[in-house]
Design a protein around this motif. Structure first.
Motif, PDB file in Angstrom:
ATOM      1  N   THR A  82       0.827  -1.211   0.000  1.00 19.93           N
ATOM      2  CA  THR A  82       0.000   0.000   0.000  1.00 19.93           C
ATOM      3  C   THR A  82       0.857   1.255   0.000  1.00 19.93           C
ATOM      4  O   THR A  82       0.595   2.201  -0.752  1.00 19.93           O
ATOM      5  N   LEU A  83       1.877   1.283   0.854  1.00 17.83           N
ATOM      6  CA  LEU A  83       2.767   2.450   0.906  1.00 17.83           C
ATOM      7  C   LEU A  83       3.419   2.684  -0.455  1.00 17.83           C
ATOM      8  O   LEU A  83       3.452   3.813  -0.957  1.00 17.83           O
ATOM      9  N   SER A  84       3.914   1.615  -1.061  1.00 19.13           N
ATOM     10  CA  SER A  84       4.568   1.748  -2.373  1.00 19.13           C
ATOM     11  C   SER A  84       3.575   2.229  -3.425  1.00 19.13           C
ATOM     12  O   SER A  84       3.879   3.123  -4.235  1.00 19.13           O
ATOM     13  N   GLY A  85       2.375   1.635  -3.427  1.00 19.68           N
ATOM     14  CA  GLY A  85       1.361   2.016  -4.411  1.00 19.68           C
ATOM     15  C   GLY A  85       0.909   3.452  -4.252  1.00 19.68           C
ATOM     16  O   GLY A  85       0.628   4.144  -5.249  1.00 19.68           O
ATOM     17  N   GLN A  86       0.817   3.933  -3.021  1.00 16.81           N
ATOM     18  CA  GLN A  86       0.426   5.321  -2.791  1.00 16.81           C
ATOM     19  C   GLN A  86       1.400   6.276  -3.458  1.00 16.81           C
ATOM     20  O   GLN A  86       1.000   7.230  -4.130  1.00 16.81           O
ATOM     21  N   LEU A  87       2.686   6.031  -3.280  1.00 19.14           N
ATOM     22  CA  LEU A  87       3.698   6.927  -3.847  1.00 19.14           C
ATOM     23  C   LEU A  87       3.718   6.859  -5.372  1.00 19.14           C
ATOM     24  O   LEU A  87       3.777   7.899  -6.047  1.00 19.14           O
TER      25      LEU A  87
END
Length: 538
Positions: A82-87
């Motif tokens: 999720t963190l990676s996808g957000q960025l």
């Protein structure tokens, strides 16, 4: 707002009365968040079943259990995704457009939810490894939904109800959590009737009926259904008028798209658009951005980070809350599918009574009270309740279960009628169109970094269930909430103002860097007093 400086298409969006297209946008974006929450939280209901199925050792004389590091990986790998996808998707949303990237996230979520349920392998390790691989990419798609849903909703909404609309999209997270418990509870109940636990030999008493392997797979794959149902409508949405006009510079297309949506005629204003664009060319890393919005970005990132440390540490007390409410029994006392049923029932009840109402209180009151006050009060009340829970943890758990459950419920009510909702709303309003999706992504990714600290560091510290450590951890969380209270003063109130006035894109100075409540409340008051009636009837 200096409405004479704004474009007609943006003025029309700001003054539009609530109509069908607003409701459609809420449903379309909200169903994405429903899916996000379901996919992230349904793993909690079946994680113990995975241990029972794949880590059962007859010689141990007890139910199978996922090793601590494997359990963290299974339940937490989606957070990393999720963190990676957000960025990534937040940046792409500003570069390629909200609509183009929006469809990609949904396809990724559908495919990975299905593949998670089809996880394969000849050994326990290979099945769990495959599951973790697909859940990482599931989280990657979920991450993109955060900045894109918030940005699209903020750019479609009118300024009088914008906060309520964005909060309504986020409130679908609460519905998703409820359904994660409800679906798991219904399916496990059906499995209990269809496949009652057989009578095993004494040395096999903790074995699990093999049909249970289908249960967790069906629960995970169900998450693809709501996303699949909304894909068509998501692709039918036009690009937001703000992105088309301000970023793509296509005044004619923006006027045509939004005119069709609003059912009115709009002026193209090509010359005015050129002047508008020329005044808003600064980038995220420019001195101009940090002069105008540096404090705002620090405020949204820190408050979301601090909030999620506490929000994702809830298992500290949840493992005691469920038995205190009479919703679960100890693992050796129930068979594997029954354990899934009880865990799901507990999640459903707690989410319905404690988590869900707070989201919708925010929707109802955000335009009356304002984001700033709701966030301050939320952080403050969470601090008070967590401090009481921390200081009196063992006494409340053993001697006053009603108050123990009440304090827990109030903590998460004020999380949702507070910073858990407003930290999602504010980054979608504060920043210029050119970097709005990216800034929301940075804020959301900070939140997921906090979630990882809460889920892994804080909970690992109390793994041995030492009462002193648990009390210290809860008191620490009360302190992080007070820090969130303090950092909220870096964020201005946005109620009642257009996105262009808040960001300074209309030629004004924006919200300013100080985040002073008095300053911003005065600006909001001036804005409201200058508003006329809407330009058209919806």
């Amino acid at each position: 707002m200096a409405s004479g400086n704004n474009l007609a298409v943006l003025e029309a969006l700001d003054t539009a009365q609530t109509q069908l297209y607003h409701v459609k946008a809420i449903v379309i974006a909200g169903m994405g968040f429903f899916t996000d929450a379901y996919d992230l939280f349904c793993i909690t209901t079946v994680s113990k079943l995975l241990g029972r199925l794949y880590y059962y050792d007859p010689a141990a004389g007890k139910p199978g259990k996922l090793p601590h590091n494997i359990n963290n990986l299974v339940t937490g790998v989606a957070l990393f995704g999720t963190l990676s996808g957000q960025l990534v998707f937040g940046w792409l949303g500003d570069k390629l457009g909200r609509k183009k990237v929006y469809g990609i996230t949904l396809i990724l979520m559908v495919c990975c939810a299905i593949c998670s349920g089809l996880s394969f392998g000849s050994t326990s390790g290979s099945v769990i490894g495959t599951l973790c691989f697909f859940r990482f990419w599931l989280g990657f798609g979920i991450g993109g939904d955060y900045p894109l849903s918030a940005t699209i909703m903020s750019e479609y909404a009118n300024k009088k109800t914008r906060g309520a609309f964005i909060a309504a999209v986020f409130a679908m997270q609460g519905v998703g959590i409820i359904f994660a418990g409800l679906v798991s509870m219904i399916l496990s109940g059906l499995f209990l009737k269809l496949y009652p636990a057989p009578t095993f030999k004494q040395d096999q008493i903790f074995s699990t009926q093999p049909e249970a392997d289908y249960l967790w797979r069906i629960v995970l794959m169900f998450g693809s259904l709501p996303a699949l149902l909304t894909y068509y409508w998501r692709m039918k949405m036009p690009e937001t008028g703000r992105y088309t006009a301000i970023i793509q510079g296509n005044a004619k297309q923006a006027a045509a798209d939004m005119g069709r949506v609003l059912d009115i005629e709009l002026d193209v204003e090509s010359d005015k658009l050129s002047q508008f664009k020329a005044a808003n060319q600064y980038t995220l890393l420019s001195h101009e951005f940090f002069r105008r919005h540096g404090y705002h970005l620090i405020g949204t990132m820190t408050t979301w980070f601090l909030l999620d440390i506490a929000f994702y540490s809830q298992n500290l007390t949840q493992k005691d809350i469920f038995p205190a409410m009479g919703l679960t029994n100890k693992a050796p006392d129930v068979n594997a599918i029954r354990e899934v049923f009880e865990t799901s029932r507990a999640m459903f009840v707690v989410a319905l009574l404690g988590t869900f109402p707070g989201y919708w209180f925010t929707v109802l009151f955000i335009e009356k009270i304002g984001r700033f006050v709701i966030q301050l009060v939320g952080f403050f009340m969470m601090s008070i309740f967590m401090l009481i829970l921390g200081v009196k943890y063992d006494y409340l758990r053993d001697n006053n279960k009603f108050l123990f459950v009440l304090l827990y419920g109030l903590t998460f009510f004020f999380a949702n009628f507070g910073p858990n909702s407003t930290t999602f709303v504010l980054p979608a309003e504060l920043f210029p169109t050119r970097v709005r999706s990216t800034c929301h992504a940075l804020s959301a990714a900070s939140g997921k970094a906090g979630a990882m600290i809460g889920a892994f560091v804080v909970q690992s510290y109390t793994l041995d269930e030492n009462v002193k450590k648990i009390k210290a951890a809860i008191i620490f969380l009360a302190f992080t909430n007070m820090l969130g209270f303090c950092f909220t003063f870096l964020v201005p109130e946005t109620k009642g103002r257009s996105l262009e006035e808040i960001s300074g894109e209309d030629g004004g100075g924006g919200g300013g860097g100080s985040g002073s409540q008095n300053e911003t409340q005065m600006a909001a008051t001036r804005s409201v007093s200058m508003e006329g009636n809407g330009r058209f009837e919806g």
